[in-house]
Design an enzyme around this catalytic site. Structure first.
Site, short mmCIF file in Angstrom:
data_model
loop_
_atom_site.label_atom_id
_atom_site.label_comp_id
_atom_site.label_asym_id
_atom_site.label_seq_id
_atom_site.Cartn_x
_atom_site.Cartn_y
_atom_site.Cartn_z
N GLU A 330 0.85 -1.21 0.00
CA GLU A 330 0.00 0.00 0.00
C GLU A 330 0.87 1.24 0.00
O GLU A 330 1.87 1.30 0.72
CB GLU A 330 -0.87 0.10 1.26
CG GLU A 330 -2.08 -0.75 1.33
CD GLU A 330 -2.88 -0.46 2.60
OE1 GLU A 330 -2.79 0.69 3.12
OE2 GLU A 330 -3.57 -1.36 3.09
N GLU A 384 -13.88 4.85 -0.89
CA GLU A 384 -14.73 3.94 -0.13
C GLU A 384 -15.53 4.75 0.88
O GLU A 384 -15.00 5.20 1.90
CB GLU A 384 -13.87 2.89 0.57
CG GLU A 384 -13.09 2.02 -0.41
CD GLU A 384 -12.12 1.08 0.28
OE1 GLU A 384 -12.57 0.06 0.82
OE2 GLU A 384 -10.91 1.42 0.30
N LYS A 387 -15.77 3.86 4.94
CA LYS A 387 -14.61 3.69 5.81
C LYS A 387 -14.72 4.63 6.99
O LYS A 387 -15.05 5.82 6.84
CB LYS A 387 -13.31 3.97 5.05
CG LYS A 387 -12.95 2.91 4.01
CD LYS A 387 -11.49 2.95 3.63
CE LYS A 387 -10.63 2.43 4.76
NZ LYS A 387 -9.22 2.31 4.39
N GLU A 393 -9.74 9.23 4.90
CA GLU A 393 -9.87 7.79 4.73
C GLU A 393 -10.83 7.43 3.60
O GLU A 393 -10.75 6.35 3.02
CB GLU A 393 -10.35 7.14 6.03
CG GLU A 393 -9.31 7.09 7.12
CD GLU A 393 -8.14 6.20 6.75
OE1 GLU A 393 -8.38 5.06 6.31
OE2 GLU A 393 -6.99 6.64 6.90
#
Length: 519
Positions: A330, A384, A387, A393
């Site tokens: 990541e 997303e 999250k 985030e």
């Protein structure tokens, strides 16, 4: 995804970490080409013509020659396409699913095929995604849940069933290449879970061996940078002694099976942890900066990403695991965040990811791992929306759920869908040059930065066509322009921390030619 410690010097952090380019003959046509632009490897194609061909009439000769040339160029194009695709096999992306508005797996597979992304990491083993990626050639990095670890560790049959269900029935149509047993367990798991990690990895490996897949699919586990307790300077990188027995077991497993050490470096968190330090943002974004010198090795680091990875390399070497490769599981940068989340902007996200991709494509590697590009999975494919945590985030995606892009970094093979605001006609200029009035220190920093990214700076070395005039301004101008021309020619490629400008005046002189478009 990790969100803890920071840069070279960090206050208030328990674990200081750097977030850190024909011959023509009568009886035979010979084509010699590089297998890809700028490659040192060449392919020669011979197209033979029998003597009686040359007795045919002129029109037939021309037709045959044209056909020969066409065939050769078609073959060349095919080989170059293969080479380019292979040359970017190290670019991956994380496909997270903590959202309720994502496209279907089939639509996502189609999107991925329209990009240069050749690997995908899943945080689980969603069968619909794995099936949708069948026959695409895209490498798939899947994972077990942390909750599966106890059963995987204690029951070989559970591991066998997991492999049969999540791997064997899809392989090889779906190109599964790597399995992570859990995610960031060594940082966030309790001691009981941590001690079960190596047995779980062994049972998954044994299950793969039993299915005749052991030599084809590797097993690892993913770690955060908090696994290091010393990372400054990179040559002093060492692992935390907490749970050292388990970590050594993991590394022994990696070494024995040839699987990689998977790590999550995030320069973004380094900047967020120390935003006021001079040059920290430029250092984290791969932008021109004065660099940071490792006093032990005398190596000057020009970006946080390399510094972080070399700290990991030093830690691995220090424990005797020099043959264990590193994979970046990541890394990313959010394009927006809450008001108190410094650095989370579209410009910074585009700069970091764009410069990261360019850095990987040069295959320059890091100072301690040179001349290679390790597999790097960008976080993330999509935003997303479910999250938890701060706003950032939910803003790491390269793409929105409607598959339009959040910012363009040159990963799309086709013109991407991106909303753009009306803008004035673009400048006609094609050369990127330093602004007037810069200090020699600023020019030298730009020069060091550009040449440090692997472009060909030999023309401005002694004896080179562009060495004279021997001034830092002239040398910086050549290097900055060359980097701009080789990085996509986007406006943000000619920024250099606001010290560069696009010009329509061709700066070439005498025998020194600056690459660029004719105007």
């Amino acid at each position: 995804m990790e969100s803890d410690c920071g840069p070279w010097v960090l206050l208030g952090c328990r674990n200081p970490v750097w977030r850190a380019l024909p011959l023509y003959q009568t009886r035979q046509i010979i084509f010699t080409f590089p297998i890809m632009p700028f490659s040192p490897l060449f392919i020669t194609i011979f197209v033979s013509r029998a003597p009686n061909e040359m007795l045919q009439d002129r029109d037939n000769s021309i037709s045959m020659a044209a056909l020969s040339y066409s065939a050769a160029f078609l073959l060349l194009a095919f080989l170059q396409a293969l080479s380019i695709a292979d040359s970017q096999s190290f670019i991956g992306v994380n496909y997270g699913q903590v959202a309720d508005n994502l496209p279907t797996p089939a639509a996502s597979a189609k999107l991925l095929q329209s990009t240069y992304i050749r690997k995908v990491r899943l945080y689980g083993s969603d069968p619909e995604i794995i099936k949708s990626l069948a026959n695409t050639g895209i490498g798939i990095f899947i994972g077990t849940t942390n909750g599966d670890i106890p059963a995987l560790a204690s029951d070989p049959n559970f591991a066998k069933n997991w492999v049969n269900t999540n791997v064997a029935q899809f392989y090889p149509s779906s190109n599964i290449i790597l399995i992570s047993v859990g995610n960031e367990v060594m940082t966030f798991g309790d001691r009981n879970l941590i001690t079960q990690l190596v047995p779980a990895m062994r049972n998954i490996q044994n299950a793969l061996n039993g299915a005749s897949l052991g030599g084809k699919i590797k097993v690892t586990t993913v770690h955060t940078m908090a696994l290091l307790n010393v990372s400054e300077p990179p040559s002093a990188g060492t692992f935390d002694q907490i749970n050292a027995d388990v970590l050594k077991g993991i590394l022994e497993f990696n070494n024995a099976t040839g699987s990689p050490f998977a790590i999550n470096p995030y320069p973004y968190f380094a900047y967020r942890g120390d935003p006021n330090r001079r040059d920290t943002l430029a250092f984290c974004l791969f932008k021109p900066n004065s660099g940071r010198v490792d006093a032990r090795t005398k190596i000057k680091y020009l970006n946080m990403f390399d510094a972080q990875l070399d700290a990991v390399r030093s830690a691995l070497n220090g424990w005797g695991f020099k043959n264990v490769d590193v994979v970046v599981a990541e890394t990313g940068w959010p394009y927006k965040g809450d008001p108190n989340e410094v650095g989370a902007t579209v410009e910074n996200a585009r700069t970091y990811i764009g410069n990261l991709v360019h850095h990987l494509r040069t295959k320059i590697g890091t100072p301690l791992m040179p001349n290679k590009s390790m597999d790097t999975y960008i976080f993330a494919l999509y935003d997303e929306n479910l999250k938890p945590g701060p706003g950032s985030e939910r803003a790491f995606g390269l793409f929105k759920p409607d598959q339009s892009i959040n910012y363009n970094v040159g990963l799309s093979r086709v013109t991407p869908k991106v909303p753009v605001a009306p803008s004035p006609n673009p400048i006609k200029g094609a050369w990127c040059l330093p602004k007037q009035g810069l200090s020699d220190a600023e020019l030298q920093s730009n020069l060091d930065y550009a040449c440090g990214l692997g472009i060909d700076c030999s023309p401005i070395k002694p004896g080179g066509a562009c060495f004279e005039p021997n001034t830092v301004f002239s040398h910086a101008a050549y290097a900055m322009n060359l980097l701009y021309q080789s990085s996509g020619r986007n406006p943000w490629n000619c920024d250099f921390s606001h010290t560069a400008i696009l010009s329509s005046n061709n700066p070439s002189y005498k025998g020194c030619s600056y690459p660029g478009e004719s105007t």
